[in-house]
Design an enzyme around this catalytic site. Structure first.
Site, short mmCIF file in Angstrom:
data_model
loop_
_atom_site.label_atom_id
_atom_site.label_comp_id
_atom_site.label_asym_id
_atom_site.label_seq_id
_atom_site.Cartn_x
_atom_site.Cartn_y
_atom_site.Cartn_z
N GLU A 66 0.81 -1.22 0.00
CA GLU A 66 0.00 0.00 0.00
C GLU A 66 0.85 1.27 0.00
O GLU A 66 0.44 2.30 -0.53
CB GLU A 66 -0.90 0.02 1.24
CG GLU A 66 -1.59 1.35 1.44
CD GLU A 66 -2.54 1.35 2.61
OE1 GLU A 66 -2.08 1.27 3.75
OE2 GLU A 66 -3.74 1.42 2.36
N ARG A 86 12.80 1.77 1.94
CA ARG A 86 11.62 1.38 1.19
C ARG A 86 11.50 2.09 -0.16
O ARG A 86 10.61 1.75 -0.96
CB ARG A 86 10.35 1.61 2.04
CG ARG A 86 10.40 0.86 3.38
CD ARG A 86 9.03 0.69 3.99
NE ARG A 86 8.16 -0.01 3.07
CZ ARG A 86 6.85 -0.13 3.20
NH1 ARG A 86 6.27 0.43 4.24
NH2 ARG A 86 6.12 -0.76 2.31
N ARG A 132 6.82 9.94 7.87
CA ARG A 132 7.11 9.41 6.53
C ARG A 132 6.60 10.30 5.40
O ARG A 132 6.95 10.11 4.23
CB ARG A 132 6.47 8.03 6.37
CG ARG A 132 6.90 6.98 7.39
CD ARG A 132 8.31 6.50 7.12
NE ARG A 132 8.71 5.47 8.06
CZ ARG A 132 8.40 4.18 7.94
NH1 ARG A 132 7.69 3.77 6.92
NH2 ARG A 132 8.81 3.32 8.84
N HIS A 163 1.45 5.65 10.61
CA HIS A 163 0.74 6.21 9.46
C HIS A 163 -0.65 6.72 9.87
O HIS A 163 -1.23 6.21 10.82
CB HIS A 163 0.53 5.14 8.37
CG HIS A 163 1.76 4.80 7.60
ND1 HIS A 163 2.19 3.51 7.44
CD2 HIS A 163 2.64 5.57 6.91
CE1 HIS A 163 3.29 3.50 6.69
NE2 HIS A 163 3.59 4.75 6.36
N CYS A 250 -2.24 -2.10 4.71
CA CYS A 250 -0.88 -2.09 4.15
C CYS A 250 -0.65 -3.20 3.14
O CYS A 250 0.18 -3.08 2.25
CB CYS A 250 0.15 -2.27 5.26
SG CYS A 250 -0.27 -1.50 6.81
C1 CIR Z 1 7.26 0.24 7.84
O1 CIR Z 1 7.68 0.66 8.92
O2 CIR Z 1 7.30 0.90 6.82
C2 CIR Z 1 6.69 -1.16 7.80
N1 CIR Z 1 7.36 -1.98 8.76
C3 CIR Z 1 5.21 -1.15 8.05
C4 CIR Z 1 4.41 -0.45 6.99
C5 CIR Z 1 2.95 -0.45 7.27
N2 CIR Z 1 2.23 0.13 6.20
C6 CIR Z 1 1.11 0.81 6.33
O3 CIR Z 1 0.67 1.10 7.46
N3 CIR Z 1 0.52 1.24 5.22
#
Ligand code: CIR
Length: 255
Positions: A66, A86, A132, A163, A250
């Site tokens: 996502e 990422r 982020r 998020h 996600c």
């Molecule tokens: C992160 O910290 O980016 C991942 N471990 C978790 C991402 C979760 N994504 C979301 O809430 N859309």
């Protein structure tokens, strides 16, 4: 809330290196794969086509697709994740979206946006500033949204919450499920808001996908409240993704 397709990516052995705010244990790959298979099956059970992408061992958070894109009826926007580890996931997603989702735009930078900070409601796009997602990224996304006829409103992800959508979900075009700490900010004024049960804050990240509400298992009071409200609820194990701060939204791109 009507979707014909979703994109998912199977978790890789590198999940043990996934980002997390707090270490509450090492995620177990077999368990995560089993839960992921249940999740994909739930999406498919609604009649949608699910494009299942292969694991990417070089990117320990790549199952959280996502965050790499925003899919709108007019086209898709490739994100620019604020987590350096990422950033490279976006190029891995690009060919799939190019093949199946029409017009493709991108956040070029220098700002950042992650998909987890974006909630598309029946009337607007809400984007939460977070660790982020920054102002420059939101501004770039707002310009694209405006080209496509959407209004976009910048809001704030609560301090210490990964998020925006960690704390909220869309249940109906005008109905939002949220934690009290997020709803208290007033960002949903004018919407119908349902609150997750006290102590069940982690239930706030769920998805309404066609006829189903797909939610993490283990939050009985919130699940029962949603059933009383008339929703059909499917519970999916999320113990391993939760160790990486990930949840139901996600794990897919939906369009
Ligand atoms: C992160 O910290 O980016 C991942 N471990 C978790 C991402 C979760 N994504 C979301 O809430 N859309």
């Amino acid at each position: 809330c009507t979707f014909t397709r979703a994109i998912t990516r199977r978790p890789a052995p590198s999940i043990v290196d996934g980002l997390r705010a707090e270490d509450i244990g090492t995620p177990d790959l077999d368990r995560m794969l089993a839960d992921h298979a249940d999740y994909v099956a739930a999406l498919k059970s609604t009649g949608a086509e699910v494009i299942e992408l292969p694991p990417l061992d070089a990117f320990p958070d790549a199952q959280f697709v996502e965050d790499t894109a925003l899919c709108l009826p007019q086209g898709a926007v490739l994100m620019r994740p604020g987590a350096p580890s990422r950033l490279g996931e976006v190029a891995e997603m690009e060919p799939t979206l190019a093949a199946c989702h029409g017009d493709l735009r991108r956040i070029e930078g220098p700002g950042f946006v992650e998909g987890g900070d974006i909630l598309v409601t029946g009337r607007e796009i809400l984007v939460g500033r977070s660790a982020r997602t920054d102002a420059a990224g939101v501004a770039e996304l707002a310009a694209i949204a405006s080209d496509w006829g959407h209004s976009l409103r910048e809001v704030q992800t609560p301090e210490g919450v990964l998020h925006f959508k960690t704390d909220c979900s869309l249940l109906e075009p005008e109905t939002i499920l949220a934690t009290r700490r997020l709803a208290a900010s007033g960002c949903f004024d004018g919407y119908k808001v349902l609150h997750v049960a006290e102590g069940e804050e982690a239930a706030a990240n769920l998805i309404r996908f066609n006829d189903l509400v797909i939610m993490p298992a283990g939050f009985p009071r919130t699940a029962e409240m949603l059933e009383r409200e008339g929703f059909t609820v499917t519970r999916i194990g999320n113990s391993e993704c939760a160790k990486l701060d990930g949840g139901m939204s996600c794990l897919s791109l939906r369009f």
